[in-house]
Every structure is written in structure tokens, then in C-alpha cells.
Design a protein around this motif. Sequence first.
Motif, PDB file in Angstrom:
ATOM      1  N   GLY A 188       0.626  -1.050  -0.046  1.00 55.23           N
ATOM      2  CA  GLY A 188       0.016   0.086  -0.019  1.00 55.23           C
ATOM      3  C   GLY A 188       0.881   1.216   0.017  1.00 55.23           C
ATOM      4  N   SER A 189       0.137   2.291  -0.006  1.00 53.86           N
ATOM      5  CA  SER A 189       0.806   3.730  -0.153  1.00 53.86           C
ATOM      6  C   SER A 189       1.253   4.138   1.124  1.00 53.86           C
ATOM      7  N   THR A 190       1.968   5.195   1.197  1.00 57.91           N
ATOM      8  CA  THR A 190       2.639   5.575   2.279  1.00 57.91           C
ATOM      9  C   THR A 190       1.592   5.849   3.514  1.00 57.91           C
ATOM     10  N   GLU A 191       0.492   6.232   3.178  1.00 57.45           N
ATOM     11  CA  GLU A 191      -0.589   6.518   3.994  1.00 57.45           C
ATOM     12  C   GLU A 191      -1.271   5.470   4.578  1.00 57.45           C
ATOM     13  N   TYR A 192      -1.195   4.167   3.588  1.00 55.58           N
ATOM     14  CA  TYR A 192      -1.790   3.004   4.009  1.00 55.58           C
ATOM     15  C   TYR A 192      -0.824   2.017   4.886  1.00 55.58           C
ATOM     16  N   ILE A 193       0.616   2.501   4.658  1.00 52.55           N
ATOM     17  CA  ILE A 193       1.712   1.783   5.687  1.00 52.55           C
ATOM     18  C   ILE A 193       1.426   2.471   7.077  1.00 52.55           C
ATOM     19  N   ILE A 194       1.074   3.873   7.179  1.00 51.26           N
ATOM     20  CA  ILE A 194       1.031   4.259   8.491  1.00 51.26           C
ATOM     21  C   ILE A 194      -0.299   3.908   9.101  1.00 51.26           C
ATOM     22  N   LYS A 195      -1.420   3.714   8.201  1.00 56.15           N
ATOM     23  CA  LYS A 195      -2.706   3.226   8.968  1.00 56.15           C
ATOM     24  C   LYS A 195      -2.653   1.807   9.412  1.00 56.15           C
ATOM     25  N   ALA A 196      -1.784   1.195   8.587  1.00 55.58           N
ATOM     26  CA  ALA A 196      -1.561  -0.187   9.039  1.00 55.58           C
ATOM     27  C   ALA A 196      -1.073  -0.400  10.190  1.00 55.58           C
ATOM     28  N   LEU A 197       0.107   0.164  10.436  1.00 57.96           N
ATOM     29  CA  LEU A 197       0.798   0.212  11.551  1.00 57.96           C
ATOM     30  C   LEU A 197       0.032   0.756  13.047  1.00 57.96           C
ATOM     31  N   GLU A 198      -0.858   1.717  12.714  1.00 60.24           N
ATOM     32  CA  GLU A 198      -1.630   2.212  13.682  1.00 60.24           C
ATOM     33  C   GLU A 198      -2.506   1.183  14.148  1.00 60.24           C
ATOM     34  N   ALA A 199      -3.191   0.462  13.368  1.00 59.55           N
ATOM     35  CA  ALA A 199      -4.116  -0.572  13.642  1.00 59.55           C
ATOM     36  C   ALA A 199      -3.624  -1.976  14.283  1.00 59.55           C
ATOM     37  N   ALA A 200      -2.267  -1.973  13.842  1.00 58.67           N
ATOM     38  CA  ALA A 200      -1.752  -3.382  14.217  1.00 58.67           C
ATOM     39  C   ALA A 200      -1.643  -3.757  15.704  1.00 58.67           C
ATOM     40  N   PRO A 201      -1.809  -4.891  15.948  1.00 60.58           N
ATOM     41  CA  PRO A 201      -1.843  -5.288  17.598  1.00 60.58           C
ATOM     42  C   PRO A 201      -0.444  -4.966  18.184  1.00 60.58           C
ATOM     43  N   ALA A 202      -0.602  -4.835  19.452  1.00 61.74           N
ATOM     44  CA  ALA A 202       0.817  -4.749  20.304  1.00 61.74           C
ATOM     45  C   ALA A 202       1.391  -5.961  20.066  1.00 61.74           C
ATOM     46  N   GLY A 203       2.754  -5.720  19.912  1.00 60.74           N
ATOM     47  CA  GLY A 203       3.445  -7.084  19.940  1.00 60.74           C
ATOM     48  C   GLY A 203       3.668  -7.670  18.551  1.00 60.74           C
ATOM     49  N   SER A 204       3.131  -7.081  17.435  1.00 65.24           N
ATOM     50  CA  SER A 204       3.284  -7.437  16.174  1.00 65.24           C
ATOM     51  C   SER A 204       4.536  -7.156  15.874  1.00 65.24           C
ATOM     52  N   LYS A 205       5.028  -7.962  14.572  1.00 61.98           N
ATOM     53  CA  LYS A 205       6.456  -7.706  14.043  1.00 61.98           C
ATOM     54  C   LYS A 205       6.104  -7.211  12.651  1.00 61.98           C
ATOM     55  N   TRP A 206       6.780  -6.279  12.197  1.00 61.60           N
ATOM     56  CA  TRP A 206       6.829  -5.691  10.796  1.00 61.60           C
ATOM     57  C   TRP A 206       8.140  -5.353  10.268  1.00 61.60           C
ATOM     58  N   ALA A 207       8.175  -5.636   9.003  1.00 65.29           N
ATOM     59  CA  ALA A 207       9.412  -5.561   7.912  1.00 65.29           C
ATOM     60  C   ALA A 207       8.799  -4.386   7.003  1.00 65.29           C
ATOM     61  N   ILE A 208       9.093  -3.197   6.991  1.00 70.95           N
ATOM     62  CA  ILE A 208       8.584  -2.012   6.025  1.00 70.95           C
ATOM     63  C   ILE A 208       9.387  -1.876   4.878  1.00 70.95           C
ATOM     64  N   GLY A 209       8.942  -2.021   3.599  1.00 73.30           N
ATOM     65  CA  GLY A 209       9.882  -1.693   2.374  1.00 73.30           C
ATOM     66  C   GLY A 209       9.381  -0.390   1.994  1.00 73.30           C
ATOM     67  N   THR A 210       9.707   0.763   2.644  1.00 69.81           N
ATOM     68  CA  THR A 210       9.755   2.036   2.027  1.00 69.81           C
ATOM     69  C   THR A 210      10.872   2.886   2.721  1.00 69.81           C
ATOM     70  N   GLU A 211      10.894   4.222   2.265  1.00 69.75           N
ATOM     71  CA  GLU A 211      11.943   5.067   2.838  1.00 69.75           C
ATOM     72  C   GLU A 211      12.289   5.194   4.331  1.00 69.75           C
TER      73      GLU A 211
END
Length: 395
Positions: A296-319
Amino acid sequence: MRDVTTAQPLDVQPTPLALLLLGREADPRSERGVECPGDLPAPSDPDLVARARAAKEKLGDKVFVLGHHYQRDEVIEFADVTGDSFKLARDAAARPDAEYIVFCGVHFMAESADILTTEAQQVVLPDLAAGCSMADMATAEQVAECWEVLTEAGVAEATVPVSYMNSSADIKAFTGKHGGTICTSSNAKRALEWAFQQGQKVLFLPDQHLGRNTAVRDMGMSLEDCVVYNPHKPNGGLTPEELRAATMILWRGHCSVHGRFSLDSVNDVRERIPGVNVLVHPECKHEVVAAADYVGSTEYIIKALEAAPAGSKWAIGTELNLVRRLANRFADQGKEIVFLDKTVCFCSTMNRIDLPHLVWALESLVAGKVVNRIQVDQETEHFAKLALERMLALP
């Protein structure tokens, strides 16, 4: 005469300007001039923060500072709003009372702001060297030549140009003049659906990866429906038969930051961090997008991480500036957020907007001098605005 076959190589040290232009420790997988030191240097003048704050206070409502998500933290601190390129341009248009729009982003973004704001407003880019390698991969002359190739192949009349927001005002104007529209990474699918209601083919400029990913991943086309037009080859490296058979004619351009992520990056992070969610921007290569869990877009990435559950793990492919900012923001929620690639790398052109340049721009405005004003000529603005208005009218 000197014997060049036996002459010893000269011990020539590059000048500071040469180092600035060429970069040090350049990553061969990225654009020329990208450095990967792992961290950005602190402002050289410890008084810069106070000076920026003082200048901004003196200017008051006369100035509106826009900060792109990929900017340094030291710049974001002084932004009135943050966002992606199109959101910021619209935010600028929504503030007609601000005499000065200081755009902390790159050149094409400032152009878009100038197109969408009033004639009474003046758009300032703190460093004119803050360009965009992707936008520079399609020039007006190259695109005009491409259209001639399509015309000779008999497909121009059936082709609708769709240009990514990350393009110059000239390319946006070409798009508007030829009945096309602009898109963002958020609405690319809607833009393509609209384009295929107008014609049978799309010329997608200038990011091949966003065009391909949207067509194949989101719209069900096949990779065989897509061809890549290379402006550095005769006829784009394509035969008339290939152009007639294609549905998506993709310009050979890419983002030098997102283009660096590879399938190996995805596989490696999954091995290193069991249970990790891979979230990437659609400017990444098709094989990376296909291997990711979320796209997803930059805004999508931000919203996805805002909604992500505590303790989840993420690798992000952007700047990296954005990834690091998000990692810090959600650390207290136990969310583990890492950069997708092992080699950390900032957007070299975006990071030309630093605190010294911002302070210089603001203090110049305080002194009554407008520096680095970005102005789009009237004809270019007219046709570019047509293309942007078509995007705004998308359902």
C-alpha cells in the motif's frame, strides 16, 4: 610528448562539490549519489532550531510549511502538516491566505503545489537540488518521441496516458493535453479503470513498477499484457507488433529507494524475524510485491501500523526516515518495526532539505526576500491542472 602508456595515474582528490554531486559509498543498486551511512549528520549549528522557531513565529500565518513523510525529523518538527505528495499539495491549496508555501519535499511536489495554489501565493523549495530521480527518468522530449512511436504503430488514438503524481509538471501537462489523468499510489486502480473506459491501452508514466503492480495485482491482468518502453532505445526497444498487442505500455522508470528492495530482502527478513509481516510500497518490484503480506501507499502503511496489534512484528519496504519514525512512535506498544533491507538507505534527494536550508528559506522570507521560488508557466499549468482535475473527479 608525454608517453601516456607509462604515465602514472594522477593522485586527484575530489572537491567537496564533486563529493556532493557524486556521493560517497554509493549503493550500485540505487541511484547515483545515494549514500548509505546508516544515520544522518546532526545540524552543524546548534542554534538552528531556535532560529527556525523564531523565523516561523515572525512570519506567523503568512507562511505554511509542508513536510513530506520522508523528510528528516529535524525538518518535520517545523511542518504545519505532513503527508504524501498529493495530500500536501491539496493542503497548500486549502490555505489561500498563506502568502508563502514552503514545501519540504522535492521539486515535482513543489510544482504541483504551485499549480494548485492561487497566483498570489508563492511556493518555495528550500533546496533546488532536491529533485526526484524517478521524475527525471521521463523528460518532455522523450515522452513526445514516445507518442510519435505510438502514432506510427497506429495505437496512439487508442492509448490514454496515466501519469503518476511523481512526475514533472511537463509530463502532467502532456497527460492533460492527451486526455489522460494523474494518479497516486492510493488511487492508481481507479485511475486505470477510468482510463480503460476512455481507450484500449494505457501509457503509464514514469514508474513501471506501480503500473505493473496495479495492472497485474489489482486488476487481474497478466505480465504478458505489459511491455516496457525504454526511452534510451530506438522505438523504445519495442516493435509495432508488441505495441499493438500490449494493454499496458510501461515507461522504464522507477523509484531509486523502493527499487532497491529485492526478493532476497523479503526471504532474509522472514528468516531473521519469525512471524514478521512484510509491508511494502507498490513502487517496489513486482516480485517483492508478490512476496509481501501487505502492499500500500505511504498513508496505507501508516494506518496499517496504527491498527496493528501490540507485539506484532513488521518489516517495511519504504523510505528509512519514515520507517524509523514509525518504529519510534510505536515502540511503547511493543510493535517491532524494521527496515526491509539490511543496508539502511535514505532518499538522497529528499534529504537535501535539511534544517540549514529550511532556516535560510524562512529567514530570507522574514527579510522580505523570496528564495528558490517554484513557478510553472501558464500553458504548462493549464494542461497539468486538467490532468489533476480529472483525477480529482474520479469516483
